[in-house]
Design an enzyme around this catalytic site. Sequence first.
Site, short mmCIF file in Angstrom:
data_model
loop_
_atom_site.label_atom_id
_atom_site.label_comp_id
_atom_site.label_asym_id
_atom_site.label_seq_id
_atom_site.Cartn_x
_atom_site.Cartn_y
_atom_site.Cartn_z
N CYS A 299 17.12 102.46 28.19
CA CYS A 299 15.89 101.79 27.39
C CYS A 299 14.46 101.95 27.87
O CYS A 299 14.37 102.88 28.25
CB CYS A 299 16.68 100.20 27.04
SG CYS A 299 15.79 99.51 25.57
N THR A 300 13.73 100.84 27.84
CA THR A 300 12.20 101.11 28.26
C THR A 300 12.15 101.06 29.54
O THR A 300 11.17 100.96 30.19
CB THR A 300 11.55 99.79 27.52
OG1 THR A 300 12.36 98.68 27.94
CG2 THR A 300 11.58 99.96 25.99
#
Lengths: 212, 212
Positions: B100-101
Amino acid sequence: MQIAIPLYDRFTALDAVGPYEVLARLPGAEVVWVAHEPGLVANDNGMLSMQATARFEDVPAPDVVVVPGGLGSRALLEDERLLGWLRSVHATSTWTTSVCTGSLLLAAAGILDGVPATTHWLAMDLLGQLGAVPTDERVVHQGKIVTAAGVSSGIDMGLWLAGQIAGDETACALQLTIEYDPQPPYDSGCVAKADPAMVARLRELSAASAAR
Amino acid sequence: MQIAIPLYDRFTALDAVGPYEVLARLPGAEVVWVAHEPGLVANDNGMLSMQATARFEDVPAPDVVVVPGGLGSRALLEDERLLGWLRSVHATSTWTTSVCTGSLLLAAAGILDGVPATTHWLAMDLLGQLGAVPTDERVVHQGKIVTAAGVSSGIDMGLWLAGQIAGDETACALQLTIEYDPQPPYDSGCVAKADPAMVARLRELSAASAAR
């Protein structure tokens, strides 16, 4: 909407965090991690600890209960404090649910007597011995009782529950938010698909471990 | 094999626990949860806390690094203590990975300059601005750098990595152990499959949130 997730020594982290990551994002959701005592609870291999914020008794009427599985579940099959709490909250819950061997605890509490239910594939026999009707589906629901298969199945259960609670559109938005478009690099995720020799080997290891 | 997973305020729990649940089961695996300071670290909605057991500096040469994403990642894009640690451990790691981030942090550390990589679909533009080459695949690998898409993709990444580290047979056994035979009740898990109106609405919500 209060969601109670019991933690106990040697729970499996993904059992709890999978459905949590979906259900906690529902509008108005409040998640409470309950345990015998508040504080850190270590998972099955002891390499991860999560914080329980309340005692079972502090959360007498959650709307949703999600019981995770884990190696430690079998040590609690006669733990009347946990089992009594499960019986009590089930009386007023909107949804009583489990992931993996969490269903063994629901069964030991008497909640699954004669009820179709599932668990980790290595625990299906024990689930039947505890009174449930073992059912070979990934997510099994009857009335307000929902049980999911091993470990990762809690994500599928969480999305199904999200749809029941908040509607299909919200559930779809949550699926996109957690980008749940699974692409496993292997196709060995259930007994029917895995190499039979591997299944047999894991059964032997599990039996040897249980016998220790 | 030492696996370091950084935790930080407002991380996303499933980003970390998904790959953890696979990689921790590899033979010889030792997982260390690192943070600015040891102790409890709260996730993005503040309803879950996990225990960090070491400072970044206490773990100078892990074999594998798994950086989870979360709302809090953007507050750390100039955090030299974390970014410097990432740069340093990347120099000697066998695998440097993110979910993800988490890839925004690898990019901010300069590790993804010109490297094909992915992140949560809502952060793809920012990933490019930070120097990576945004790539629309669920798990992207180049050399020892592996990045995965949003939240739940870390399980797919974990299994891919398990295959690289321990071979296909072990990876398949792990897939069966966590019963990862996904059956999402909806088919809305990525931008290409979701309702375009829903995608647009989530983009607007995200932009409004980032502007606050």
